[in-house]
Design a protein around this motif. Structure first.
Motif, PDB file in Angstrom:
ATOM      1  N   UNK A 356       0.870  -1.183   0.000  1.00 42.71           N
ATOM      2  CA  UNK A 356       0.000   0.000   0.000  1.00 42.71           C
ATOM      3  C   UNK A 356       0.901   1.225   0.000  1.00 42.71           C
ATOM      4  N   UNK A 357       0.835   2.036  -1.053  1.00 41.63           N
ATOM      5  CA  UNK A 357       1.756   3.169  -1.136  1.00 41.63           C
ATOM      6  C   UNK A 357       1.076   4.370  -1.782  1.00 41.63           C
ATOM      7  N   UNK A 358       1.854   5.387  -2.122  1.00 41.29           N
ATOM      8  CA  UNK A 358       1.284   6.628  -2.640  1.00 41.29           C
ATOM      9  C   UNK A 358       1.706   6.835  -4.093  1.00 41.29           C
ATOM     10  N   UNK A 359       0.843   7.426  -4.912  1.00 38.56           N
ATOM     11  CA  UNK A 359       1.196   7.687  -6.308  1.00 38.56           C
ATOM     12  C   UNK A 359       2.517   8.427  -6.466  1.00 38.56           C
ATOM     13  N   UNK A 360       2.822   9.339  -5.535  1.00 37.12           N
ATOM     14  CA  UNK A 360       4.052  10.111  -5.669  1.00 37.12           C
ATOM     15  C   UNK A 360       5.285   9.203  -5.608  1.00 37.12           C
ATOM     16  N   UNK A 361       5.225   8.162  -4.765  1.00 40.81           N
ATOM     17  CA  UNK A 361       6.337   7.214  -4.681  1.00 40.81           C
ATOM     18  C   UNK A 361       6.426   6.417  -5.976  1.00 40.81           C
ATOM     19  N   UNK A 362       5.274   6.068  -6.521  1.00 38.64           N
ATOM     20  CA  UNK A 362       5.257   5.300  -7.774  1.00 38.64           C
ATOM     21  C   UNK A 362       5.857   6.139  -8.903  1.00 38.64           C
ATOM     22  N   UNK A 363       5.449   7.400  -8.977  1.00 40.76           N
ATOM     23  CA  UNK A 363       5.977   8.257 -10.048  1.00 40.76           C
ATOM     24  C   UNK A 363       7.475   8.462  -9.905  1.00 40.76           C
ATOM     25  N   UNK A 364       7.954   8.578  -8.651  1.00 35.82           N
ATOM     26  CA  UNK A 364       9.389   8.777  -8.443  1.00 35.82           C
ATOM     27  C   UNK A 364      10.166   7.561  -8.943  1.00 35.82           C
ATOM     28  N   UNK A 365       9.650   6.355  -8.668  1.00 35.67           N
ATOM     29  CA  UNK A 365      10.333   5.148  -9.139  1.00 35.67           C
ATOM     30  C   UNK A 365      10.247   5.037 -10.659  1.00 35.67           C
ATOM     31  N   UNK A 366       9.072   5.373 -11.176  1.00 33.94           N
ATOM     32  CA  UNK A 366       8.828   5.260 -12.608  1.00 33.94           C
ATOM     33  C   UNK A 366       9.762   6.179 -13.394  1.00 33.94           C
ATOM     34  N   UNK A 367      10.080   7.336 -12.789  1.00 35.21           N
ATOM     35  CA  UNK A 367      10.948   8.304 -13.460  1.00 35.21           C
ATOM     36  C   UNK A 367      12.321   7.698 -13.748  1.00 35.21           C
ATOM     37  N   UNK A 368      12.744   6.741 -12.917  1.00 31.72           N
ATOM     38  CA  UNK A 368      14.034   6.092 -13.133  1.00 31.72           C
ATOM     39  C   UNK A 368      13.954   4.933 -14.119  1.00 31.72           C
ATOM     40  N   UNK A 369      12.808   4.751 -14.761  1.00 36.61           N
ATOM     41  CA  UNK A 369      12.644   3.641 -15.712  1.00 36.61           C
ATOM     42  C   UNK A 369      12.367   2.342 -14.981  1.00 36.61           C
ATOM     43  N   UNK A 370      12.464   1.226 -15.697  1.00 35.74           N
ATOM     44  CA  UNK A 370      12.132  -0.062 -15.088  1.00 35.74           C
ATOM     45  C   UNK A 370      13.284  -0.604 -14.242  1.00 35.74           C
ATOM     46  N   UNK A 371      14.315   0.193 -14.171  1.00 34.27           N
ATOM     47  CA  UNK A 371      15.532  -0.108 -13.441  1.00 34.27           C
ATOM     48  C   UNK A 371      15.256  -0.559 -12.007  1.00 34.27           C
ATOM     49  N   UNK A 372      14.247   0.064 -11.381  1.00 30.79           N
ATOM     50  CA  UNK A 372      13.973  -0.209  -9.967  1.00 30.79           C
ATOM     51  C   UNK A 372      13.566  -1.664  -9.744  1.00 30.79           C
TER      52      UNK A 372
END
Ligand code: 6R9
Length: 649
Positions: A356-372
């Motif tokens: 359970x997390x927040x969209x802002x955390x998802x967008x931050x990870x997404x910004x780094x590509x699928x690398x995460x």
């Protein structure tokens, strides 16, 4: 037919969801037509010292707003979150604590140990003079002791109020003064993404401010082993006090309507609101929503990334999951420290089933590509959920496809500090999710859309989101200010709870939250009144006037755009810009730091002197082509100059 069934739902159904589509229809209908019967039977999920016979007594009428649930029932929240699990599941893990620094010692807290710690701390608080009904302030990092502290208060009937550890001493002082807390629990320091936060020093600074002499004791957890300044007679060491306390402490019987906690949140005016939640209804609602919305089954590992300083940390890191006997991951740090792979590592390490997390955390990870996602499998995941702000469809899809590998259901949950728990979401197994939509109401929740005149809108429509009847998790009042409670939530549209959000209902009847309709902005999932930031700015000696609006920000959802006029003889320059940024950080906290500062000689005002925020929002959003009618402005030329000098291009 197999083909065309989304994989996410398929996997969930294979593992048997609590609710399917037919059950949702039946139960939802019952929850509305027979609210008393529905909630009477839901109350059975809680262990009562005295079973409630009076199920509800509520009125949204502006002349007499009152909200009571299970009014003659008696219970204790910690008994439900701990004691009742001991016999069968005392060795079960309640908390899996993951430190900020990956190489540091991890902690596992079993239910039996949770019981011991909470009892010791409850006895400590009693010895330090805390009585039932007293307020205790928590200013804590994300460590197990924060959970112990909340539960220890609940065990003896003290009212906790957690202040997010990222808030400034000023913000903390204001909240202490408002609820007249007598004790503060804090830590020597906290750590996030490798940086130390001087929590104890901040408490010291807060307690020098006016209105805080109600505090006679500060209990300090020795978390990082730094040696803060010490005020003999006032400050106490957690380890010493705990060692001197017994592990035997009966849970006090509380009335269902006795306060459980106060949580301050932002509104459209500058002063934060002390939202009050009580014991019985809140706990029933927290436990039910946690089970059904996340399709939680015993034995699953559940990770909620929210900080205890926010409502999500209260309902879905502490009270809901622990009432259900869950194993919860608690993480001290941030998702992309020391690197983008941290989230995947944690999921694999603990075999997390529900995230359970927040969209802002998802967008931050997404910004780094699928690398995460490199280096982790994440095959344990079966459900992904989000809350706090609208999730854009691209982020939803990425979360589903990449993080969940297309195998986990995604549940977007809409709710608020004031609602206590989830209000609108696609219940897994029952309601088909649509990327970006909150979809359907939870049991007992009656959403409606109204136009600005208060007319009810039917069918596909967009308007003000209101709720037509009470539910047990609803806030009861604002601490010390019932009038403001009525004014804020029940006067705009009499007979309804006004959420302050706008929403659209599509032709299928699904709800899409469009964002706040008042002067509240949502920055990285943190709710903030623009008036709070404005009053911080005008307190600066060089600032004459300030107007703050939100603007679309790729990572944060909304960024903070500040318009400032300066006092005569002051020059605007880069140094002043930095000075104002720092000033707001110190006054409120880092989350309120302005993103863009626009110095101007004037603000667009009506002839009666009201700042026209509609125009400021448009300019900030770089949408100056659609300013609408500006003929009512005192000086329309101001607009052209604002557009000319706009900061967001
Ligand atoms: C739980 C929480 C509440 C405000 C709320 C709304 C926004 C929360 C959302 C959402 C769109 C969602 N919000 N969840 N907007 N979709 N799933 O965040 O409480 O901090 O009180 O904020 O957040 O604007 O009114 P809180």
């Amino acid at each position: 037919m197999e083909t065309g069934t989304p994989i996410a739902i398929k996997k969930a159904i294979q593992e048997r969801c609590w609710i399917d589509s037919a059950a949702y229809q039946t139960l939802y209908r019952q929850s509305i037509t027979d609210s008393v019967g529905f909630w009477r039977s839901q109350a059975e999920r809680i262990d009562w010292f005295r079973e409630p016979t009076q199920i509800r007594d509520v009125s949204f009428h502006p002349d007499d707003v009152h909200i009571h649930w299970f009014q003659d029932g008696e219970l204790n929240a910690t008994y439900n979150c701990i004691d009742r699990h001991l016999e069968k599941n005392g060795d079960g893990i309640a908390l899996l604590w993951e430190p900020d620094q990956p190489h540091q010692q991890r902690r596992e807290i079993r239910y039996r140990e949770l019981h011991e710690q909470v009892c010791r701390l409850a006895n400590t608080l009693t010895r330090l003079g805390v009585n039932k009904g007293d307020r205790v302030m928590l200013y804590m990092p994300m460590i197990p002791e924060a959970v112990f502290a909340m539960l220890a208060c609940a065990r003896i009937g003290a009212i906790h109020s957690v202040v997010f550890a990222g808030f400034s001493p000023d913000a903390l002082a204001g909240r202490i003064a408002d609820c007249q807390a007598r004790l503060v629990i804090t830590a020597d320091a906290g750590r996030r993404a490798g940086k130390q936060v001087p929590l104890k020093a901040n408490v010291d600074a807060a307690l020098e401010k006016p209105g805080t002499d109600c505090v006679d004791t500060v209990l300090v957890v020795e978390h990082l082993g730094v040696a803060p300044d010490w005020h003999n007679g006032r400050d106490r060491r957690y380890s010493e006090e705990m060692a001197a306390s017994s592990t035997h402490c009966p849970a006090v019987a509380m009335n269902a309507e006795d306060p459980l906690f106060i949580l301050y949140t932002s509104g459209s005016t500058g002063k934060p609101k002390g939202v009050l939640h009580t014991t019985g209804g809140y706990l029933v609602y927290a436990a039910l929503t946690h089970q059904v919305a996340f399709d939680y089954h015993p034995g699953q590992v559940y990770w909620c990334t929210a900080d205890v300083g926010w409502i999500t940390g209260h309902t879905y890191l502490v009270y809901g999951p622990l009432a259900n006997g869950a194993t919860c991951v608690m993480f001290e740090g941030v998702p992309n420290y020391p690197n983008d792979q941290r989230v995947g590592d944690i999921i694999d390490r603990y075999q997390v089933n529900i995230l359970y997390t927040a969209p802002t955390a998802i967008r931050a990870l997404m910004a780094g590509g699928d690398h995460c996602c490199q280096g982790s499998h994440r095959d344990s995941l079966r459900l992904l959920a989000t809350a706090g702000e609208p999730i854009n469809p691209a982020a939803w899809q990425w979360f589903h496809d990449v993080v969940g590998k297309g195998q986990a259901a995604v549940v977007d949950t809409w709710w608020q500090t004031e609602t206590g728990g989830i209000m609108i979401c696609p219940l897994p197994g029952a309601i088909e999710a649509k990327p970006g939509a909150a979809t359907r109401p939870f049991f007992g929740v009656q959403p409606a859309l109204l136009d600005n005149e208060g007319h009810i809108l039917t069918g596909a429509a967009e308007g003000n989101l209101v709720i037509g009847d009470s539910w047990p998790g609803q806030a009861r009042t604002l601490w010390g200010d019932h009038e403001r409670f009525v004014q804020t939530y029940f006067s705009t549209f009499p007979g309804y709870y006004c959420t302050g959000d706008g929403a659209r209902r599509d032709a299928d009847g699904d709800y899409w939250i469009t964002g706040r309709v008042d002067d509240v902005i949502n920055v990285s999932g943190h709710r903030m009144g623009t008036a709070e930031v404005e009053s911080a700015l005008v307190a600066h000696p060089k600032v004459c006037e300030a107007a703050v609006v939100g603007y679309p920000h790729q990572l944060k959802g909304q960024g903070i755009y500040v318009y400032v006029t300066l006092n005569a003889g002051t020059d605007s320059n880069e140094a002043l810009c930095e000075e104002l940024r720092l000033w707001v950080r110190q006054e409120i906290g880092p989350i309120a730091t302005p993103d863009l500062i626009h110095f101007t000689v004037d603000l667009p005002k009506t002839r009666s002197g009201k700042i026209m925020r509609r125009i400021l929002r448009k300019v900030a959003a770089n949408e100056h082509d659609s300013l609408g009618d500006i003929s009512t402005l005192a000086d329309p030329a101001v607009v052209a100059s604002l557009v000319e000098t706009r900061m967001n291009r």
